[in-house]
Design a protein around this motif. Structure first.
Motif, PDB file in Angstrom:
ATOM      1  N   ARG A  10       7.270  -8.872 -13.028  1.00 34.54           N
ATOM      2  CA  ARG A  10       6.910  -6.769 -13.824  1.00 34.54           C
ATOM      3  C   ARG A  10       5.736  -6.603 -12.350  1.00 34.54           C
ATOM      4  NH1 ARG A  10       2.948  -4.228 -16.470  1.00 34.54           N
ATOM      5  NH2 ARG A  10       3.610  -2.645 -16.997  1.00 34.54           N
ATOM      6  N   ASN A  11       5.951  -5.831 -11.994  1.00 33.01           N
ATOM      7  CA  ASN A  11       4.485  -5.800 -11.135  1.00 33.01           C
ATOM      8  C   ASN A  11       4.389  -6.609  -9.747  1.00 33.01           C
ATOM      9  OD1 ASN A  11       4.949  -2.487 -11.736  1.00 33.01           O
ATOM     10  ND2 ASN A  11       3.265  -4.120 -13.450  1.00 33.01           N
ATOM     11  N   ASP A  35      13.902  -7.224 -14.865  1.00 34.89           N
ATOM     12  CA  ASP A  35      12.964  -5.991 -14.701  1.00 34.89           C
ATOM     13  C   ASP A  35      12.354  -5.931 -15.754  1.00 34.89           C
ATOM     14  OD1 ASP A  35      11.296  -3.777 -13.305  1.00 34.89           O
ATOM     15  OD2 ASP A  35      12.984  -3.084 -12.627  1.00 34.89           O
ATOM     16  N   VAL A  37      10.220  -3.641 -16.536  1.00 33.01           N
ATOM     17  CA  VAL A  37      10.052  -2.347 -16.256  1.00 33.01           C
ATOM     18  C   VAL A  37       8.580  -1.953 -15.434  1.00 33.01           C
ATOM     19  CG1 VAL A  37       9.198   0.092 -17.455  1.00 33.01           C
ATOM     20  CG2 VAL A  37      10.618  -1.744 -18.821  1.00 33.01           C
ATOM     21  N   SER A  38       8.412  -1.826 -14.052  1.00 39.00           N
ATOM     22  CA  SER A  38       7.112  -2.234 -13.095  1.00 39.00           C
ATOM     23  C   SER A  38       6.582  -0.930 -12.726  1.00 39.00           C
ATOM     24  CB  SER A  38       7.697  -3.030 -12.149  1.00 39.00           C
ATOM     25  OG  SER A  38       8.445  -3.989 -11.807  1.00 39.00           O
ATOM     26  N   ASP A  39       5.333  -1.040 -12.388  1.00 40.59           N
ATOM     27  CA  ASP A  39       4.948   0.534 -12.750  1.00 40.59           C
ATOM     28  C   ASP A  39       4.501   0.510 -11.457  1.00 40.59           C
ATOM     29  OD1 ASP A  39       2.378  -0.604 -13.069  1.00 40.59           O
ATOM     30  OD2 ASP A  39       2.609   0.584 -14.669  1.00 40.59           O
ATOM     31  N   ASP A  40       4.735  -0.254 -10.198  1.00 41.77           N
ATOM     32  CA  ASP A  40       3.821  -0.248  -8.983  1.00 41.77           C
ATOM     33  C   ASP A  40       5.256  -0.040  -7.489  1.00 41.77           C
ATOM     34  OD1 ASP A  40       5.663  -2.895  -8.907  1.00 41.77           O
ATOM     35  OD2 ASP A  40       3.703  -3.901  -8.490  1.00 41.77           O
ATOM     36  N   SER A  43      10.115  -1.659  -9.360  1.00 35.04           N
ATOM     37  CA  SER A  43      11.814  -1.230 -10.392  1.00 35.04           C
ATOM     38  C   SER A  43      12.107  -0.623  -9.036  1.00 35.04           C
ATOM     39  CB  SER A  43      11.634   0.188 -11.092  1.00 35.04           C
ATOM     40  OG  SER A  43      10.793  -1.275 -11.677  1.00 35.04           O
ATOM     41  N   GLU A  44      12.448   0.028  -8.234  1.00 32.05           N
ATOM     42  CA  GLU A  44      13.255   1.172  -7.790  1.00 32.05           C
ATOM     43  C   GLU A  44      13.110  -0.186  -5.774  1.00 32.05           C
ATOM     44  OE1 GLU A  44       9.903   3.552  -9.584  1.00 32.05           O
ATOM     45  OE2 GLU A  44      10.005   1.922  -7.949  1.00 32.05           O
ATOM     46  N   HIS A  59      17.784  -4.337 -16.179  1.00 32.48           N
ATOM     47  CA  HIS A  59      17.097  -3.225 -16.754  1.00 32.48           C
ATOM     48  C   HIS A  59      16.405  -4.312 -18.241  1.00 32.48           C
ATOM     49  CE1 HIS A  59      14.143  -0.043 -17.826  1.00 32.48           C
ATOM     50  NE2 HIS A  59      14.848  -0.140 -19.008  1.00 32.48           N
ATOM     51  N   PRO A  61      13.214  -3.776 -21.042  1.00 31.04           N
ATOM     52  CA  PRO A  61      12.395  -3.562 -20.807  1.00 31.04           C
ATOM     53  C   PRO A  61      11.353  -4.346 -22.095  1.00 31.04           C
ATOM     54  CG  PRO A  61      14.344  -2.489 -21.817  1.00 31.04           C
ATOM     55  CD  PRO A  61      14.675  -3.459 -20.797  1.00 31.04           C
TER      56      PRO A  61
END
Length: 71
Positions: A10-11, A35, A37-40, A43-44, A59, A61
């Motif tokens: 994550r991140n 993954d 649920v990264s937000d940096d 994930s992309e 994925h 979560p």
């Protein structure tokens, strides 16, 4: 013989490409990344690496009240 590495992340956008490259260069046949649920941008990046066949992105979560590693 085939060998794979599996990890949850994550991140980690600043490090994930180097991490994947290390395992590919050292002879691992498959790299599985769960993954969380990264937000940096991780994930992309993982999705892009999955699309070109470098890794398998799963994925993964977080579920309420359960640490992702235990799930």
């Amino acid at each position: 013989m085939k060998i794979a590495v599996c990890a949850i992340c994550r991140n980690e956008v600043d490090y994930v490409e180097e991490w994947v490259s290390y395992y590919k260069v050292t002879g691992f046949d498959s790299v599985f990344v769960y993954d969380n649920v990264s937000d940096d941008g991780t994930s992309e990046l993982l999705s892009a690496l999955d699309r070109v066949g470098e890794i398998t992105r799963v994925h993964w979560p977080r579920r309420e009240g359960i640490p992702p590693q235990r799930d």
